[in-house]
Design an enzyme around this catalytic site. Sequence first.
Site, mmCIF file in Angstrom:
data_model
loop_
_atom_site.group_PDB
_atom_site.id
_atom_site.type_symbol
_atom_site.label_atom_id
_atom_site.label_comp_id
_atom_site.label_asym_id
_atom_site.label_seq_id
_atom_site.Cartn_x
_atom_site.Cartn_y
_atom_site.Cartn_z
ATOM 1 N N TYR A 42 -59.953 -156.888 -1.340
ATOM 2 C CA TYR A 42 -60.495 -158.318 -0.511
ATOM 3 C C TYR A 42 -60.313 -159.620 -1.395
ATOM 4 O O TYR A 42 -59.723 -160.633 -0.894
ATOM 5 C CB TYR A 42 -61.843 -158.039 -0.337
ATOM 6 N N CYS A 91 -55.669 -152.350 7.807
ATOM 7 C CA CYS A 91 -56.872 -152.668 6.871
ATOM 8 C C CYS A 91 -57.537 -151.679 5.967
ATOM 9 O O CYS A 91 -58.250 -151.846 5.153
ATOM 10 C CB CYS A 91 -58.033 -152.944 7.816
ATOM 11 N N HIS A 92 -56.959 -150.445 6.071
ATOM 12 C CA HIS A 92 -57.303 -149.553 5.486
ATOM 13 C C HIS A 92 -56.571 -149.546 3.853
ATOM 14 O O HIS A 92 -57.116 -148.771 3.056
ATOM 15 C CB HIS A 92 -56.859 -148.043 5.960
ATOM 16 N N ASN A 139 -60.672 -156.340 12.348
ATOM 17 C CA ASN A 139 -59.320 -156.141 12.847
ATOM 18 C C ASN A 139 -59.136 -155.463 14.137
ATOM 19 O O ASN A 139 -59.651 -154.305 14.189
ATOM 20 C CB ASN A 139 -58.691 -155.152 11.531
ATOM 21 N N GLU A 199 -50.418 -141.890 3.078
ATOM 22 C CA GLU A 199 -49.540 -142.703 2.602
ATOM 23 C C GLU A 199 -49.371 -142.500 0.839
ATOM 24 O O GLU A 199 -48.435 -143.179 0.489
ATOM 25 C CB GLU A 199 -50.063 -144.312 2.756
#
Length: 149
Positions: A87, A116-117, A108, A144
Site C-alpha cells: 500500500y 488488488c490481491h 475495488n 501466480e
Amino acid sequence: MKRCDVQTRFGDLTLTEEDGRIVRLTWGVSGRADRSDTLDAAMAQLRAYDAGALERFDLPLRVRGSQFQRDVCAAMSAIPFGQTCTYGDIAKALNVPAQAVGQACGGNPIPIIIPCHRVMGAKGLTGFSGAGGVETKVALLRHEGGFLI
C-alpha cells in the site's frame, strides 16, 4: 446491465457489464447467463487465468468512483503477474496516505481482473475483500507464484 456467472477454483464469480465495459466482479452466483462480446471475452479470460494460461487481462473496464479510486485501480493494474507491492508503494507513487490506498483497494469493484490481491501491507499479508478473505488472497497469489508458504 448484463450479468453472467463463471466457475473458478477461486469460487463462483459474477461478471457485470454495462455499455460494453466490465463494471463489477463479485463472488457468488447471479443465476443469469446474459451474453455479449464483452462478457464472452471476460469469461474466456477468467477461465484462461484460472487454467494458468493468462497472466494479463485485456478487457474494457469502467471503474466507478472517484478519480482517486480510478488512480488506485490503475496502479494495481500495473502490478505484474506474480509480483506484489505494498500500500505504501502505491501511496508514495500517488502522493497520498497508505491508509487511503488500503481503503481504495478494499473498494475495488473488479477484483482479480484489477489485481488488488497483489497489494500487501508493509509487514506482509493483509486482508482481502473477496469471498474467503485472506485465504482467497493467498490462493490467488500462490496461483501466480507470488506467495509461497
